[in-house]
Each structure stands twice: as structure tokens, then as C-alpha cells.
Design a protein around this motif. Structure first.
Motif, PDB file in Angstrom:
ATOM      1  N   SER A  81     -11.688  25.519 -45.313  1.00  0.00           N
ATOM      2  CA  SER A  81     -11.878  26.572 -44.313  1.00  0.00           C
ATOM      3  C   SER A  81     -12.184  25.995 -42.935  1.00  0.00           C
ATOM      4  N   ARG A  82     -12.511  24.716 -42.886  1.00  0.00           N
ATOM      5  CA  ARG A  82     -12.751  24.016 -41.620  1.00  0.00           C
ATOM      6  C   ARG A  82     -11.595  23.076 -41.284  1.00  0.00           C
ATOM      7  N   GLY A  83     -10.475  23.261 -41.973  1.00  0.00           N
ATOM      8  CA  GLY A  83      -9.263  22.536 -41.646  1.00  0.00           C
ATOM      9  C   GLY A  83      -9.053  21.231 -42.377  1.00  0.00           C
ATOM     10  N   ALA A  84      -9.966  20.830 -43.257  1.00  0.00           N
ATOM     11  CA  ALA A  84      -9.813  19.558 -43.957  1.00  0.00           C
ATOM     12  C   ALA A  84      -8.615  19.590 -44.898  1.00  0.00           C
ATOM     13  N   THR A  85      -7.912  18.464 -44.940  1.00  0.00           N
ATOM     14  CA  THR A  85      -6.792  18.312 -45.863  1.00  0.00           C
ATOM     15  C   THR A  85      -7.090  17.260 -46.923  1.00  0.00           C
ATOM     16  N   LYS A  86      -8.150  16.481 -46.720  1.00  0.00           N
ATOM     17  CA  LYS A  86      -8.588  15.469 -47.676  1.00  0.00           C
ATOM     18  C   LYS A  86     -10.101  15.365 -47.618  1.00  0.00           C
ATOM     19  N   TYR A 136      -7.008  12.574 -38.072  1.00  0.00           N
ATOM     20  CA  TYR A 136      -5.972  11.549 -38.048  1.00  0.00           C
ATOM     21  C   TYR A 136      -4.642  12.233 -37.780  1.00  0.00           C
ATOM     22  N   PRO A 137      -3.577  11.460 -37.476  1.00  0.00           N
ATOM     23  CA  PRO A 137      -2.294  12.095 -37.178  1.00  0.00           C
ATOM     24  C   PRO A 137      -1.776  13.020 -38.288  1.00  0.00           C
ATOM     25  N   ASN A 138      -1.995  12.666 -39.546  1.00  0.00           N
ATOM     26  CA  ASN A 138      -1.432  13.461 -40.637  1.00  0.00           C
ATOM     27  C   ASN A 138      -2.461  14.240 -41.446  1.00  0.00           C
TER      28      ASN A 138
END
Length: 137
Positions: A103-108, A72-74
């Protein structure tokens, strides 16, 4: 017993499948007709979804989950598409899952769940955001 959460590299998914299939099958039973167990295996074995497992000291699998990543954008969402067994039932294994997804870039992390799962995840800090409703055409 101490469990450790690990991701399964794509080249080992088919070897691991017999050890995780029952956990994933139990979870798929609750997802309606969105996807079948065979379709989950295709997504995981093609690398579109990530397979993670909870293993004990002897390497015995006690739980498994599949995760789809949504951008998503954010945020980059680690969306739990199926989970079964004893994977994130405590803070240690949940923390390990978080590190794998970070480690795979997830933020949520997000996922749909029946009321009992929502209560369990609430103890780990998940917050209900909205209620999904559906009407099949």
C-alpha cells in the motif's frame, strides 16, 4: 492468540514507543554500530521510517518492526531495518505486513539477518541474494 499487523501513524509513534522499544532494542543489539535505538526512534518519529506492530485482540503489542523505503529503477524496496518479537512468524501476519508495504508502493521486501532469522524468513519465501561483508575504515 491471533495477531494482527498494523502500521503506526506518525502522530502516534511517540505514544507507541514505550510499547515497542524493547522489541526494537533487541533487534538493534544485532546491527552492530550502524545505528542506535535513539537514532531508530528519530527516523521513525520523523516519518523517514515506518513503524509496524503485531497486536493481539486486546491491543497488546507482541512485536514491532521498522522499515525504510528505497527506490531503485525497477523496484521500491521495503527494507526491514529492525524487527523483534513475534511479527512475521506465520503466513497470516507476513501477508498483512506485505499488504502494508504494498500500500506504500513496495514491490519487494529486503532485510539483513543473522542465520536464525534467515532460516525463519526462508520458510516464508525469502531467498538469500548475497552476503554482506564489511571492512571499517
Amino acid at each position: 492468540m491471533t495477531l494482527e499487523v498494523r502500521h503506526v501513524p506518525i502522530q502516534y509513534v511517540n505514544q507507541a514507543w514505550p510499547m515497542v522499544e524493547r522489541f526494537i532494542a533487541n533487534a538493534v543489539d544485532y546491527c552492530g554500530d550502524d545505528y542506535t535505538l535513539d537514532q531508530v526512534r528519530v527516523y521513525v518519529s520523523s516519518g523517514q521510517w515506518l513503524l509496524v506492530v503485531a497486536v493481539d485482540e486486546q491491543g497488546v503489542v507482541h512485536g514491532a518492526a521498522t522499515i525504510n523505503f528505497l527506490n531503485y529503477p525497477n523496484d521500491r524496496i521495503g527494507y526491514i531495518t529492525s524487527i523483534g518479537g513475534r511479527l512475521i512468524a506465520n503466513k497470516k501476519t507476513f501477508s498483512e505486513l506485505c499488504e502494508i508495504l504494498k500500500s506504500r508502493g513496495a514491490t519487494k521486501i529486503q532485510g539483513l539477518g543473522r542465520p536464525s532469522i534467515v532460516r525463519l524468513w526462508n520458510r516464508l519465501g525469502f531467498e538469500p541474494i548475497s552476503t554482506l561483508v564489511e571492512y571499517k575504515l
